[in-house]
Design an enzyme around this catalytic site. Structure first.
Site, PDB file in Angstrom:
ATOM      1  N   GLU A 154      -7.715 -50.654 -57.742  1.00 21.93           N
ATOM      2  CA  GLU A 154      -9.080 -50.841 -57.238  1.00 21.93           C
ATOM      3  C   GLU A 154      -9.748 -49.492 -57.349  1.00 21.93           C
ATOM      4  O   GLU A 154      -9.486 -48.600 -56.539  1.00 21.93           O
ATOM      5  CB  GLU A 154      -9.059 -51.312 -55.777  1.00 21.93           C
ATOM      6  N   CYS A 211     -17.505 -47.601 -52.886  1.00 25.27           N
ATOM      7  CA  CYS A 211     -17.134 -47.975 -54.264  1.00 25.27           C
ATOM      8  C   CYS A 211     -18.101 -49.006 -54.812  1.00 25.27           C
ATOM      9  O   CYS A 211     -18.435 -48.974 -55.992  1.00 25.27           O
ATOM     10  CB  CYS A 211     -15.697 -48.494 -54.305  1.00 25.27           C
TER      11      CYS A 211
HETATM   12  P1  NAD Z   1      -8.346 -40.453 -55.171  1.00 21.84           P
HETATM   13  O1  NAD Z   1      -8.060 -41.132 -56.467  1.00 21.84           O
HETATM   14  O2  NAD Z   1      -8.513 -38.995 -55.162  1.00 21.84           O
HETATM   15  O3  NAD Z   1      -7.156 -40.733 -54.128  1.00 21.84           O
HETATM   16  C1  NAD Z   1      -6.803 -42.032 -53.752  1.00 21.84           C
HETATM   17  C2  NAD Z   1      -5.417 -42.004 -53.140  1.00 21.84           C
HETATM   18  O4  NAD Z   1      -4.481 -41.638 -54.137  1.00 21.84           O
HETATM   19  C3  NAD Z   1      -5.247 -40.992 -52.013  1.00 21.84           C
HETATM   20  O5  NAD Z   1      -4.428 -41.554 -51.021  1.00 21.84           O
HETATM   21  C4  NAD Z   1      -4.545 -39.822 -52.687  1.00 21.84           C
HETATM   22  O6  NAD Z   1      -3.776 -39.031 -51.827  1.00 21.84           O
HETATM   23  C5  NAD Z   1      -3.678 -40.551 -53.692  1.00 21.84           C
HETATM   24  N1  NAD Z   1      -3.310 -39.747 -54.859  1.00 21.84           N
HETATM   25  C6  NAD Z   1      -3.973 -38.699 -55.396  1.00 21.84           C
HETATM   26  N2  NAD Z   1      -3.322 -38.238 -56.489  1.00 21.84           N
HETATM   27  C7  NAD Z   1      -2.229 -39.025 -56.636  1.00 21.84           C
HETATM   28  C8  NAD Z   1      -1.162 -39.064 -57.588  1.00 21.84           C
HETATM   29  N3  NAD Z   1      -1.104 -38.200 -58.588  1.00 21.84           N
HETATM   30  N4  NAD Z   1      -0.216 -40.020 -57.442  1.00 21.84           N
HETATM   31  C9  NAD Z   1      -0.296 -40.916 -56.431  1.00 21.84           C
HETATM   32  N5  NAD Z   1      -1.268 -40.932 -55.497  1.00 21.84           N
HETATM   33  C10 NAD Z   1      -2.226 -39.991 -55.597  1.00 21.84           C
HETATM   34  O7  NAD Z   1      -9.595 -41.215 -54.555  1.00 21.84           O
HETATM   35  P2  NAD Z   1     -10.373 -40.916 -53.188  1.00 21.84           P
HETATM   36  O8  NAD Z   1     -11.214 -39.700 -53.385  1.00 21.84           O
HETATM   37  O9  NAD Z   1      -9.442 -40.960 -52.038  1.00 21.84           O
HETATM   38  O10 NAD Z   1     -11.299 -42.201 -53.074  1.00 21.84           O
HETATM   39  C11 NAD Z   1     -12.525 -42.312 -53.704  1.00 21.84           C
HETATM   40  C12 NAD Z   1     -12.424 -43.222 -54.903  1.00 21.84           C
HETATM   41  O11 NAD Z   1     -11.910 -44.486 -54.510  1.00 21.84           O
HETATM   42  C13 NAD Z   1     -13.777 -43.505 -55.522  1.00 21.84           C
HETATM   43  O12 NAD Z   1     -13.671 -43.520 -56.916  1.00 21.84           O
HETATM   44  C14 NAD Z   1     -14.094 -44.912 -54.998  1.00 21.84           C
HETATM   45  O13 NAD Z   1     -15.034 -45.610 -55.761  1.00 21.84           O
HETATM   46  C15 NAD Z   1     -12.741 -45.529 -55.013  1.00 21.84           C
HETATM   47  N6  NAD Z   1     -12.692 -46.698 -54.130  1.00 21.84           N
HETATM   48  C16 NAD Z   1     -12.517 -47.931 -54.698  1.00 21.84           C
HETATM   49  C17 NAD Z   1     -12.490 -49.058 -53.892  1.00 21.84           C
HETATM   50  C18 NAD Z   1     -12.292 -50.432 -54.474  1.00 21.84           C
HETATM   51  O14 NAD Z   1     -11.968 -51.337 -53.734  1.00 21.84           O
HETATM   52  N7  NAD Z   1     -12.453 -50.631 -55.762  1.00 21.84           N
HETATM   53  C19 NAD Z   1     -12.635 -48.912 -52.500  1.00 21.84           C
HETATM   54  C20 NAD Z   1     -12.822 -47.659 -51.961  1.00 21.84           C
HETATM   55  C21 NAD Z   1     -12.840 -46.545 -52.792  1.00 21.84           C
END
Ligand code: NAD
Length: 520
Positions: A251, A285
């Site tokens: 997502e 998002c």
């Molecule tokens: P992010 O990708 O930086 O991190 C998301 C999660 O992944 C965090 O828990 C982080 O610690 C973890 N993570 C980071 N690097 C990783 C790795 N190498 N391996 C495994 N896990 C890792 O995103 P964010 O800044 O936390 O969230 C914002 C993003 O999420 C935006 O792009 C937003 O649009 C998206 N989002 C999507 C939805 C949806 O339902 N489609 C909902 C909310 C947010």
């Protein structure tokens, strides 16, 4: 080293646990500290979860439903407490946090009440060729699901995976964002207290930390990873999960468009665009980031939108419309998009783009006359900004909306039901709201997810329950077949008779245009 030191018995090494602290983004004040969990923690969590999954799966539909509904009541009764914690850890206004919890509650209710109907055993028609078989399909839990969550909606978003996975009979290991671990801990603790009574191991576990911890969970051999975050991180998670052939739901982000047709209710469209773009400081998002407006109503719409936006103010006081940027680094992205848009001829409303950032806050900005290949149009900005562009008509709006690599949600405003339906089908996104924004997230029966860079897989609704289950097909022979095709004793005459039957049933052309179809 002295002689006496040399003779001392070796002290057992006590592993030093690294910790991290989550901060209030408005004040910078610490909220709570948590361990940075590593690979061994993830592995231990999975082995505990395996035991928990056996226990939880064995409780049966009715008991699981009762426990989930108890948790729902608890969340409802403690909404204020959780909203306050969300306010402190993300900076979002407490009222917005309350709305987010309400949405999550509605999903807990739906998943608990519908899991059996969607996933329980169901008879399907065996077909004439296998008429001697009674056929059923049922959806069994996967076992252990790892949920990796973001910070922007720290309750609603991960709960879309957690709740559906648990309702389907799985145990869950939840790795909240490193920016919102306290909210994650609150959810896990409350589940254990209310719904996990008597469990030999916790059905919902917490794994705290940042990227390394998420990577450890992805590598842990969990039966599925439900990831929510950026597309760039999704790629990394998928690469790790591929080692164990662990399936992933992704997502990811969005660049949602709202299209305003010439006959639209402009007050409603402007109101929805302002809220869709600016609420939660644009850190949504499925937030509106682009607006395409039909030429005849462009000026009027823009005036109405500017009027609404100019009355918004960010802050952490009770009257603030939205809070600070939760993740400090996002301010650089917003600044880059604004500067690039202005450098390429874009116009900012209601104030100057250069004055928008006052860290940790960003004032709302409407950008017009921005080229479609500018970063503010192509990349996820994730801030309280919105681009507005004049288009000839609805069709051109759809074409430009679909030019994005993202495809999460979309909105269309028109009074024509027919045009709205056609537009909704043509928009390349997982969800479309007609004459509103983000309404699909409030309907638990509807699937939620994207296409392209916005990811794949679905949470919420029946599709969301099935994401966390595997289909099991069962046939039961209730009468001997007139012709046994799956035997070395099969004769040429048997096969001939079967070919005759199949030709009779399926050989004629034009059958699809006559009679009724029969499905399982
Ligand atoms: P992010 O990708 O930086 O991190 C998301 C999660 O992944 C965090 O828990 C982080 O610690 C973890 N993570 C980071 N690097 C990783 C790795 N190498 N391996 C495994 N896990 C890792 O995103 P964010 O800044 O936390 O969230 C914002 C993003 O999420 C935006 O792009 C937003 O649009 C998206 N989002 C999507 C939805 C949806 O339902 N489609 C909902 C909310 C947010």
């Amino acid at each position: 080293m002295t002689a006496s030191q040399a003779q001392e018995p070796a002290q057992p090494r006590v592993p030093v646990r690294k910790t991290f602290t989550s901060l209030n983004p408005a004040t910078g004040q610490p909220i709570a500290s948590f361990p940075v969990c590593q690979g061994e923690d993830a592995d231990m969590a999975v082995s505990r979860a395996r035991e928990a999954a056996r226990w939880w799966g064995g409780l049966g539909w009715r008991e699981r439903r009762g426990r989930l509904l108890d948790w729902k009541s608890f969340l409802t009764q403690h909404m204020d407490e959780l909203a306050q914690l969300m306010h402190e850890e993300t900076g979002k206004p407490a009222d917005d946090a309350t709305l987010e919890i309400i949405l999550a509650i509605v999903h807990v209710d739906w998943a608990a009440r519908h899991a059996r109907r969607v996933l329980g055993p169901r008879r399907v028609f065996s077909g004439i060729a296998a008429i001697n078989q009674a056929s059923t399909v049922e959806y069994q839990p996967l076992g252990v699901v790892g949920v990796i969550g973001p910070w922007n909606y720290p309750v609603f978003t991960p709960m879309g995976s957690i709740v559906y996975a648990i309702a389907a009979g799985n145990a869950v290991i939840f790795k909240p964002s490193e920016l919102t671990p306290a909210v994650g801990e609150w959810l896990v603790r409350s589940f254990s207290q209310v719904a996990g009574r008597g469990a030999p191991q916790p059905v919902l576990q917490l794994l705290t930390g940042a990227a390394g911890t998420g990577a450890a969970l992805a590598a842990s051999g969990a039966d599925k990873i439900a990831f929510t975050g950026s597309a760039a991180t999704a790629r990394k998670v998928m690469a790790i999960a591929a080692e164990n052939l662990t399936p992933v739901i992704a997502e990811c982000g969005g660049k949602d468009a709202l299209i305003v047709d010439a006959d639209a209710d402009l007050n409603a469209a402007a109101d929805a665009a302002a809220w869709g773009a600016m609420s939660n400081a644009g850190q949504t998002c499925v937030g509106i980031e682009r607006v395409y407006v039909a030429d005849p109503v462009y000026e009027t719409f823009l005036a109405k939108l500017t009027d609404r936006v100019s009355r918004l103010h960010p802050g952490s006081d009770e009257k603030a419309d939205y809070g600070p940027m939760t993740m400090p680094g996002q301010i650089d992205v917003i600044s880059r998009h604004l500067a690039d848009a202005v450098a390429r001829g874009g116009r900012a409303l209601p104030g100057r783009a250069e004055d928008a950032v006052d860290a940790p806050y960003v004032r709302p900005v409407i950008l017009t006359d921005v080229p479609e290949d500018a970063a503010a149009v192509t990349e996820e900005t994730f801030g309280p900004t919105i681009t507005v562009r004049r288009v000839a008509n609805l069709e051109e709006g759809i074409q430009l909306a679909n030019a994005s690599s993202y495809g999460l949600g979309s909105s269309v405003f028109t009074r024509s039901r027919r045009r709205a339906r056609t537009a909704a089908r043509e928009l390349r996104s997982g969800m479309t709201a007609i004459n509103s924004v983000i309404a699909f997230a409030m309907v638990p029966a509807l699937p939620f997810g994207g296409v392209g860079e916005s990811g794949f897989g679905r949470i919420h609704g029946a599709d969301g329950l099935r994401e966390f289950a595997r289909a099991k097909a069962i046939t039961s022979q209730w009468i001997k077949p007139p012709v046994n095709l799956t035997s070395f004793g099969r004769t040429d005459a048997d096969l001939k008779r079967t070919v005759g039957l199949i030709t009779l049933l399926h050989g004629r052309r034009g059958q699809g245009r006559r009679g009724r179809s029969r499905e399982g």
